[in-house]
Design an enzyme around this catalytic site. Structure first.
Site, mmCIF file in Angstrom:
data_model
loop_
_atom_site.group_PDB
_atom_site.id
_atom_site.type_symbol
_atom_site.label_atom_id
_atom_site.label_comp_id
_atom_site.label_asym_id
_atom_site.label_seq_id
_atom_site.Cartn_x
_atom_site.Cartn_y
_atom_site.Cartn_z
ATOM 1 N N CYS A 12 -46.253 -0.148 4.901
ATOM 2 C CA CYS A 12 -46.930 0.047 6.172
ATOM 3 C C CYS A 12 -46.854 1.549 6.467
ATOM 4 O O CYS A 12 -46.092 2.264 5.821
ATOM 5 C CB CYS A 12 -46.244 -0.768 7.258
ATOM 6 S SG CYS A 12 -47.311 -1.114 8.655
ATOM 7 N N CYS A 88 -50.469 -3.226 6.701
ATOM 8 C CA CYS A 88 -51.242 -2.589 7.770
ATOM 9 C C CYS A 88 -52.466 -1.934 7.159
ATOM 10 O O CYS A 88 -52.434 -1.483 6.011
ATOM 11 C CB CYS A 88 -50.406 -1.607 8.581
ATOM 12 S SG CYS A 88 -50.011 -0.054 7.798
ATOM 13 N N CYS A 96 -51.783 5.892 -2.508
ATOM 14 C CA CYS A 96 -50.382 5.563 -2.752
ATOM 15 C C CYS A 96 -49.836 6.384 -3.908
ATOM 16 O O CYS A 96 -50.595 6.863 -4.749
ATOM 17 C CB CYS A 96 -50.235 4.085 -3.099
ATOM 18 S SG CYS A 96 -50.660 2.971 -1.768
#
Length: 175
Positions: A12, A88, A96
């Site tokens: 998140c 989220c 990432c």
């Protein structure tokens, strides 16, 4: 049947509420078959006290959690993840780190209970709802025959779990 313990990372943005809820719930419900972790792209540095209160109310572990960067899990020597779930919409849209081992990923978006402004009852209701939605996804996940189905089918199943009740707008649009 395999005795493998699967490592699961919940991501998140702030790593203060939803990912913490998911980490605790999976570690408890997973019966030792899973080791859950949580992290954030821009961690808040502290866990939301409402998340801990909700975990405690539900009988899940509510101590020992920290708000940390997802970079911790991309470093050499960190646990190799088998699954990574964003919970989220903001984290799902971010670039990432590169994860070793090619973990399976899916988006399980749930509205942010920490964003709710209102009375204490309204805020606690939002945390209870988020925990319920996450628990439903986690129960569906741990009941998958992970060791006995092929990767493509497994990937389809973990992605479909993200569209269960309570899916955030982005999760619902992805399906």
């Amino acid at each position: 049947m395999t005795n493998k313990t699967y490592n699961v990372l919940f991501l998140c943005t702030g790593n203060s509420a939803r990912s913490i809820l998911a980490e605790s719930i999976l570690n408890e419900e997973g019966g030792g078959r899973f080791k859950a972790y949580s992290a954030g792209s821009r961690p808040k540095g502290e866990v939301n006290p409402h998340a801990l209160k909700e975990l405690d109310a539900l009988g899940y572990p509510s101590t020992g959690f920290s708000s940390k960067s997802w970079d911790v899990f991309a470093e050499a020597g960190s646990p190799e993840m088998d699954f990574i779930f964003t919970v989220c919409d903001s984290a799902a849209g971010e670039a990432c780190p590169v994860w070793t081992g090619h973990p399976m990923t899916a988006h399980w978006g749930v509205e942010d209970p920490a964003a709710v402004v209102g009375t204490e009852v309204e805020i606690q209701r939002a945390f209870a709802q988020a925990a319920r939605f996450l628990k439903n996804r986690i129960i569906a996940f741990i009941n998958l025959p992970i060791a006995s189905i092929d990767r493509l089918a497994l990937e389809q199943h973990v992605r479909q779990i993200g569209s269960l009740e309570g899916a955030s707008v982005k999760s619902a649009q992805a399906e």
